[in-house]
Motif scaffolding. Structure first.
Motif, PDB file in Angstrom:
ATOM      1  N   CYS D  10       6.531 -40.839  23.336  1.00 25.51           N
ATOM      2  CA  CYS D  10       5.358 -39.965  23.287  1.00 25.51           C
ATOM      3  C   CYS D  10       4.390 -40.285  24.420  1.00 25.51           C
ATOM      4  O   CYS D  10       4.120 -41.449  24.711  1.00 25.51           O
ATOM      5  N   CYS D  13       0.397 -35.893  24.633  1.00 27.61           N
ATOM      6  CA  CYS D  13      -0.082 -34.629  25.187  1.00 27.61           C
ATOM      7  C   CYS D  13      -0.767 -33.741  24.151  1.00 27.61           C
ATOM      8  O   CYS D  13      -1.446 -32.781  24.494  1.00 27.61           O
ATOM      9  N   ASN D  14      -0.503 -34.041  22.891  1.00 28.78           N
ATOM     10  CA  ASN D  14      -1.143 -33.291  21.805  1.00 28.78           C
ATOM     11  C   ASN D  14      -0.642 -31.864  21.611  1.00 28.78           C
ATOM     12  O   ASN D  14      -1.281 -31.078  20.908  1.00 28.78           O
ATOM     13  N   CYS D  16       1.949 -31.093  19.963  1.00 27.60           N
ATOM     14  CA  CYS D  16       2.365 -31.002  18.562  1.00 27.60           C
ATOM     15  C   CYS D  16       1.150 -30.694  17.686  1.00 27.60           C
ATOM     16  O   CYS D  16       1.251 -29.937  16.718  1.00 27.60           O
ATOM     17  N   PRO D  39      -0.282 -39.154  18.471  1.00 22.26           N
ATOM     18  CA  PRO D  39      -0.869 -38.453  17.322  1.00 22.26           C
ATOM     19  C   PRO D  39      -0.562 -39.163  15.998  1.00 22.26           C
ATOM     20  O   PRO D  39       0.438 -39.867  15.859  1.00 22.26           O
ATOM     21  N   CYS D  68       7.751 -30.546  21.713  1.00 23.95           N
ATOM     22  CA  CYS D  68       7.404 -31.882  22.214  1.00 23.95           C
ATOM     23  C   CYS D  68       8.129 -32.118  23.534  1.00 23.95           C
ATOM     24  O   CYS D  68       9.356 -32.269  23.565  1.00 23.95           O
TER      25      CYS D  68
HETATM   26  S1  SF4 Z   1       4.075 -33.316  21.523  1.00 22.38           S
HETATM   27 FE1  SF4 Z   1       3.124 -34.845  20.227  1.00 22.38          FE
HETATM   28  S2  SF4 Z   1       4.723 -36.360  19.927  1.00 22.38           S
HETATM   29 FE2  SF4 Z   1       5.350 -35.153  21.636  1.00 22.38          FE
HETATM   30  S3  SF4 Z   1       4.580 -36.250  23.410  1.00 22.38           S
HETATM   31 FE3  SF4 Z   1       3.049 -34.737  22.878  1.00 22.38          FE
HETATM   32  S4  SF4 Z   1       1.666 -35.849  21.555  1.00 22.38           S
HETATM   33 FE4  SF4 Z   1       3.520 -37.065  21.634  1.00 22.38          FE
END
Ligand code: SF4
Ligand SMILES: Cc1ncc(C[n+]2csc(CCOP(=O)(O)OP(=O)(O)O)c2C)c(N)n1
Ligand SMILES: Cc1ncc(C[n+]2csc(CCOP(=O)(O)OP(=O)(O)O)c2C)c(N)n1
Ligand code: SF4
Ligand code: SF4
Ligand code: SF4
Ligand code: SF4
Ligand code: SF4
Ligand SMILES: [Mg+2]
Ligand SMILES: [Mg+2]
Lengths: 364, 263, 179, 90, 364, 263, 179, 90
Positions: D10, D13-14, D16, D39, D68
């Protein structure tokens, strides 16, 4: 049979099943002949690409499927291929590139013969590398050396170049086509071996796409798995030095040449069309004290052969360029090296070579 | 499952946090899985760019080639062995700038490959120069005062050049994208799936989409479903500013190349 | 013995094919060595085209024609560009209606184009008439060898026409009004 | 089935957190050793995928894992598969 | 200031009004700086082209309008430019090409320094030709030599290359920007003169498009009017020999170099980034018996300078390639030539050069 | 008049008897004359091919460049000095094979030049290989059994890429062609005029149009006026076999590049 | 005296800008010689980025940092890749919350990121805090020179913020919990 | 005004014979010295261009000259310009 057609036939005899090309004088007959022949051969593919960059790209792609693959071009197209030639070197892709040389620079003399790309084939792409280049001097050699080029390409996993010229490419002579030609395929990639791990000869085994080896091919500096590793100087150094030495270390093994009269004082060093005049002078006119070294392998340069002439007083190098191989020879010998440069499309005449021997101090 | 197709030993990949490329890779692998293709017979090919790094993370044979030339290499692979399945990952720079010619010629030949273009409107890898899809007015390091060249519409170009299947989605539309890629993979002939996506580092930073989520929000709100638009908008109406159509643009059966002989 | 034969005419007359046929006749059916070369290029289209054959009993090393002993000239421009200064003992076959000048060496005028049109109804075989004439007016190639080479080289269905043309040429080569 | 974020992948990036319709992902509050704000998962058992996938025999949502970019989200088996229980829970 | 930016500023100081380029690491900052500066300069044009082939094409086109024009690239892009570089040579188009060298072959090491294109710049396009190439070893030289490149391009009507490397291109140092730089524009084409008729120095006058001289420019072999003449060997020979000799004959005039300690026994020959280490060793560490020749003009190779070291026992040639200039030097001297090759991106360390001197027999 | 624009000392040109290129040159010069442009400020640019030899016969500054690159060179000329008038002569191989990328990018930028493509469906100069416009089934030296790749529609491609003016005529339609070129010259932005024409030597000879007049007759009878067709044909009807539309396809005013500042 | 300063952290922290500012301060305002270099590349994005400055009273010939006497480290990965084996007499400034390990040489922990967020409300100026600390914790650059260089380099409108960050750094550089 | 074929340029392609609506050009019957069958002109005074151009002040047809790929067709002045005569001739 015409030189260009002999080259195409040599490729087919060697089992070439992919040709990707773009027309350009004076190489076009190679493609045209392939276009006529290949559709009749099961599993073979002729494709005319949108340009030379695409041609060499397609050829490299095809090579990774395990096909023996080739393209043919001339100066301007050859210049366009330079980036992807570097890619073929870096990815160790076996393939064959025919260059029927014409007068340059630029569009120059599209229909006239030259040998002006003989340094370009070695230095034309960016960075350090080595390749193998062959030069035919007859229609028969067009056939033989093209077939041989595939074997060298597979054995060393490298692009191999047939550096012919318009004289030889467009000349028609009778040739003998053997029932079958020798075929050397690449070493297979041993079970469990990494795809870019070298064998003792510096060459790694080859596995075609589709055979389940999951090979990641990249033009970036990479490790033995094929994974990019671009900021590690040691990795780059060992990779590039290996790519160079797998070829340079085998130079005497790769060398294909003829020597006539090791006792000669005036030794012609020649390749391609000028060989014809040299032979006329040495073999037919029997000019005293002369001999010659014909290079069919131009690169890697087999400099050891130069010492096969103990009595040599001068090396005379007739070329259809401004003395390119003569530069290379100068590096290796201490006797005078006399370039006999002729550009503009005409072949050296016997008289000109006789003159050159005289100028070198011979025939007195 | 999808994990079987990944080179675990190379993850995490080099993409910046929140880069759309990773998402698109997921969707493509998801679709490829659904085809039932043999992993051994599936080849991923790319040029140079952040987007073009994708094949390197996938556990199949792959060619990471030279900038712009992926499709030309792919043509060689496919024509030399039509039994292989060939998927190209490319970027807007790779496909439409330096690679434009190979792109239109592959469409014309309708060669049986699927091209997924990760269109982030920028040269990500080299640090954020304008690309042939940078919208007018947007800033990049080579358009510091705002881009003034008109961008390509990649889908239109592919259609005019002859491709059999053309669709556009975004990195937000993961489900639709996956379906569309699957359709592309299954359509004989050339398929282009353009995917608009975020490059927070090189594009977002200079154009007020600093956070990955910012650009996602833009994609979500400005993507107009083609079907819906055609149903609802009065003919000739222009799309709202900064909006763009998504959906399937063409699916047809022109003659193709590189499909295995029936025999 | 080394023979050097030069052909010249304008594009479309089959100048190159003539040389190819001659080379093949010599190499495959007269059991000699032969090398065929030519001048290429778009400039050759408008102007004069040229091709050449060397025939020898020994392998041919230097492959270029430098001082032909035999000429086949089928256009005035070809004459001007490639036929103006033959050596004294050369023999030149001319298409007598298309070449207006005459050389200093021995020459044989063959009304090839006229005869092709009139006698055979197809102008296109004028070059074969000239080749036929070569067998009777010179010694560079034998009639049977030429015949086989022609049959190898011409499109299916035109064999008869071409052989007729060759025979007509052989007659004209004997009759041919010489200097 | 249980959702899990692979901390080693991870990058925080947020995305999700943006896409999950159930708001199961919440922006992380503390950086991990690599400086990443991974997260937090808020009652992951609310995810219909986790609850119902077994029942319906196909993936029901999966958007978080698809979006993701770092292949950091996955399902891990939680306890032996007990289909009956699911029905009751609903 | 960064080396790449200094190069852009040097160009602007010299009056460059056209930049056509395509981004590539590690040269991109040149384009980016131009993109920022040029829109603010009246009559100047920055354009990002679709690829490197188009970039050099546009640069040549712009040059014919009389604009000082330039592009910047690195290995892969440089390889793509080869065909049109030959065209610039053949048409005698003055223009400047910056190559910030990175590790090759192929995509190789995009972010690491190298000097592996130094033979490519001379031999990378097909056919015989000569060009001028300069190599900076500091940010100041990036500025100075880029400005100078325009003058050489105009004076000799030829493409001129700034062969920098990633170390120098990405390094930041303070530089002094002069109030104005020397500007030498091409000789005008005399009234009534033919556009490709050479002056006594082999260079013809230049008239820009739009000035009514009706100049037909072609990459084909051409006569002094510019009309194609492609099958006349003498024409080709005289044209190509003139294009080569206008540059080679002026090699000592073009030479830009520094010599330190002509009495040295161990002489470093160097250009580009390795100059820094050589100076560290010779000037700072004052290694006994050593001296150096720094080449700022790499091509045409000023071989006469090699004889300026009467006591030399060996030439030591540190390069970030596998010994390319060392090859050239070998041709001209009889003392040993010792390449100190380093590839992978790191600069030679002072210790490595000290070792090389020892290995050559020095420091005993 | 037109003769003032010709290099008399280079005529007759190298074109074969009856080659369409000479006719097209006439029409273009006729149109250029009508613009009233200063001969000094008019630049002709071409790539490599028979068609590309045209500028060499015209008495202006001209660039006969490398194969496929004419438009890229033209871009440099025009952007460096927008007060010059720039006309490009090109062939189907030069424009659409090797030069395809420069073509679509110039359309996209809508750079103010006029491109006349002499489309003879073949590589004439190199002796008759297939080109990206060779119709399916036609023979050439590289398609000895008939071409099997779909040809480009150059006009559609130019429109999809963004050109302001696109028209198609033939070497038979000398009057309409002249008018169309004139409109192209006068339209700011990128203009493409595709001209279908005969190559008796390389195309005609292999495809039953041996005499120049044969192909002219074909052009005359198979060119369908676009306006007429759109008026009369039921929507969706396919053109008769071997027929093609001629006329003006688009004339519009998208933003352009390379037009001199008003100042 | 020759100083070699190495910066490391992750992408987005302004590691390169820090070095540029330091180089500028030394070269333009401290009247010394300075050379700035850096590690480029996409691999640097995910992982650790690095930049370096050499400051000397004499012209700098060999331009690469080989054995720094001063470090500014802003991430754990940066520490691992570029800060693990400093020479004994080196000084290392660490972002104390982001770097978990501690070196063998003298070090000064600066809570730069935390302070940037908490005290100044903008995490982005953490690097300027570190630079500020350099002026008080080491002698490689003077405060006034750094101030001028910062003003040269930061975007319009952010001058105050950045100067505040510098000042905060100067304080922290004095306080900084050292080994 | 009078039509003329420049023999040194004409390559005998016969396109002029195809396009002239007045059939003023006829395929040539004898090759010239260069072997070219240059078309013959049949009553060139029938060409409306020649007759009426002066009157209308613009070119009326000119297709032959436009289509001639070899720039071999041109108008040369025949006799001093006499506009009145033209009217009568019609
Ligand atoms: S989508 Fe969520 S789990 Fe995947 S890298 Fe971004 S913050 Fe991490
Ligand atoms: C011939 C060549 N030119 C330029 C480059 C430099 N380069 C690498 S990636 C790239 C642009 C990539 O843009 P895009 O395809 O959009 O990919 P992204 O990084 O945005 O995903 C460029 C110009 C190169 N590697 N090779
Ligand atoms: C790089 C390069 N590749 C190939 C060629 C050879 N070549 C010359 S002209 C030509 C094709 C020309 O076709 P087209 O543009 O249609 O012109 P035409 O001769 O038909 O008018 C080719 C392939 C070349 N000169 N340069
Ligand atoms: S630079 Fe942009 S495209 Fe490249 S990895 Fe980062 S976010 Fe993705
Ligand atoms: S699968 Fe869907 S509902 Fe479940 S956590 Fe992911 S996004 Fe939320
Ligand atoms: S080959 Fe074709 S295109 Fe070329 S000049 Fe002849 S007829 Fe014209
Ligand atoms: S101008 Fe018209 S009418 Fe007169 S001769 Fe020519 S084609 Fe015939
Ligand atoms: S159109 Fe011109 S070249 Fe052709 S026959 Fe008529 S006059 Fe002669
Ligand atoms: Mg992109
Ligand atoms: Mg064509």
């Amino acid at each position: 049979m015409q030189g260009n057609i002999a080259s195409a036939e040599g490729a087919l005899a060697a089992g070439c099943t992919f040709f990707g090309g773009y027309p350009i004088t004076p190489s076009t007959e190679v493609a045209e002949h392939m276009a006529t022949r290949m559709p009749k051969i099961k599993g073979a593919c002729f494709i005319q690409m949108e340009d030379e960059i695409a041609s060499i790209a397609a050829v490299i792609g095809a090579a990774w499927t395990g096909a023996r693959s080739m393209t043919a071009t001339s100066g301007p197209g050859f210049s366009l291929m330079m980036e992807n030639i570097g890619y073929a070197v870096m990815t160790e892709t076996p393939c064959v590139i025919v260059n029927i040389q014409r007068g340059g620079p630029s569009t120059g003399q599209p229909t006239m013969a030259a040998q002006g790309d003989i340094m370009q084939v070695k230095f034309g792409s960016h960075g350090d590398y080595s390749i193998i280049a062959l030069a035919p001097s007859s229609v028969q050699e067009c056939f033989d050396l093209t077939a041989k080029a595939f074997n060298l390409a597979d054995r060393f996993r490298t692009p191999v170049f047939l550096m012919a010229d318009e004289v030889i490419g467009h000349m028609r002579e009778k040739i003998e086509i053997p029932d079958s030609v020798e075929i050397v395929r690449p070493k297979p990639l041993p079970e469990g071996a990494l795809p870019f791990a070298p064998g003792p000869d510096g060459v790694s085994g080859f596995a075609a796409f589709g055979t389940g080896r999951h090979i990641p091919v990249t033009g970036l500096t990479h490790d033995e798995r094929g994974y990019p590793d671009t900021t590690n100087p040691a990795r780059h150094e060992s990779l590039v030095r290996r790519l160079v030495s797998k070829i340079e270390d085998a130079r005497h093994d790769i060398a294909d040449y003829s020597i006539v009269n090791e006792e000669a004082e005036y030794v012609f060093v020649c390749y391609g069309a000028p060989v014809r005049t040299v032979r006329e002078v040495v073999e037919r006119l029997r000019l005293p004290d002369t001999g010659y070294l014909q290079l069919r392998t131009v690169w890697p340069f087999p400099e050891g052969l130069l010492s096969r002439f103990p009595k040599v007083k001068a090396f005379i190098v007739p070329e259809m360029n401004l003395g390119m191989m003569a530069r290379e020879i100068e590096r290796h010998v201490s006797v005078p090296v006399i370039p006999v440069s002729k550009i503009g499309g005409d072949l050296h005449t016997p008289e000109e070579l006789v003159e050159a021997v005289k100028a070198a101090g011979g025939l007195l | 499952m999808r994990d079987d197709w990944l080179r675990e030993d190379r993850l995490p990949h080099i993409y910046c946090a929140g880069c759309g490329n990773g998402t698109i890779m997921n969707c493509v692998l998801e679709a490829v899985e659904k085809t039932g293709w043999d992993q051994k017979k599936t080849i991923f090919i790319s040029g140079i760019g952040c987007s073009s790094r994708a094949p390197g993370y996938i556990l199949t044979d792959s060619l990471h080639t030279t900038h712009g030339r992926a499709i030309a290499f792919a043509t060689g692979v496919k024509m030399a062995n039509p039994s292989l399945h060939v998927v190209v990952f490319t970027g807007d720079g790779d496909l439409a700038a330096i690679g434009g010619n190979h792109f239109i010629h592959a469409c014309r030949r309708n060669i049986d490959i699927t091209v997924v273009c990760m269109n982030n409107h920028i040269y990500g890898m080299t640090g954020g120069q304008g690309s042939p899809t940078t919208p007018i007015g947007k800033t990049s390091t080579t358009t510091p005062y705002g881009a003034d060249e008109a961008p390509f519409d990649l889908a239109e170009l592919a259609m005019a050049a002859g491709a059999n299947y053309v669709a556009r989605w975004t990195s937000f539309h993961v489900k639709q994208l996956t379906d569309s890629v699957l359709t592309g993979l299954n359509t004989p002939g050339f398929s282009l799936i353009e995917v608009r996506c975020q490059c927070p580092t090189s594009y977002g930073r200079r154009n007020k989409y600093r956070e990955p989520v910012d650009y996602m929000t833009y994609l979500k709100s400005h993507a107009v479903l083609k079907e819906k638009w055609e149903r609802s908008a009065a003919p000739g109406t222009e799309l709202p500013v900064d909006s763009f159509l998504v959906g399937e643009f063409v699916r047809r059966q022109r003659p193709v190349m590189g499909v295995p002989d029936e025999a | 013995m080394r023979h050097e034969i030069r052909f010249s005419g304008f594009g479309g007359q089959g100048i190159i094919l003539s040389a190819v046929i001659l080379g093949r006749a010599a190499a495959l059916y007269d059991q000699k060595y032969a090398v065929q070369t030519q001048v290429y290029g778009p400039e050759a289209r408008g102007g004069a085209s040229m091709s050449a054959v060397i025939i020898d009993d020994e392998p041919i090393l230097f492959p270029k024609v430098r001082d032909p002993d035999t000429y086949v000239i089928m256009s005035q421009q070809g004459f001007e560009k490639y036929g103006k200064s033959p050596r004294d003992d050369a023999v030149m076959l001319l298409d007598s209606d298309l070449v207006h000048d005459r050389p200093s060496c021995t020459w044989v005028g063959i009304p090839a184009t006229l005869s092709a049109k009139k006698d055979l109804g197809r102008e296109i075989v004028a070059n074969i008439i000239m080749l036929g004439a070569l067998t009777t007016a010179t010694t560079v190639v034998s009639g049977p060898a030429l015949e086989k080479a022609i049959l190898d080289s011409v499109p299916k269905g035109t064999e008869d026409l071409n052989l007729k043309a060759m025979r007509r040429g052989q007659e004209l080569g004997i009759e041919g009004g010489s200097s | 089935m249980k959702l899990e974020i692979d901390e080693s992948r991870c990058k925080g990036c947020n995305l999700c957190t943006m896409v999950c319709p159930y708001k199961i992902y919440r922006p992380g509050s503390r950086p991990n050793r690599r400086g990443i704000y991974v997260p937090d998962l808020d009652q992951p058992e609310r995810c219909p995928n986790c609850r119902l996938q077994g029942l319906y025999g196909r993936r029901l949502c999966g958007v978080c894992a698809l979006i993701c970019p770092d292949q950091a989200i996955r399902w891990v088996p939680e306890k032996p598969f007990e289909p009956m229980k699911v029905v009751i829970e609903y």
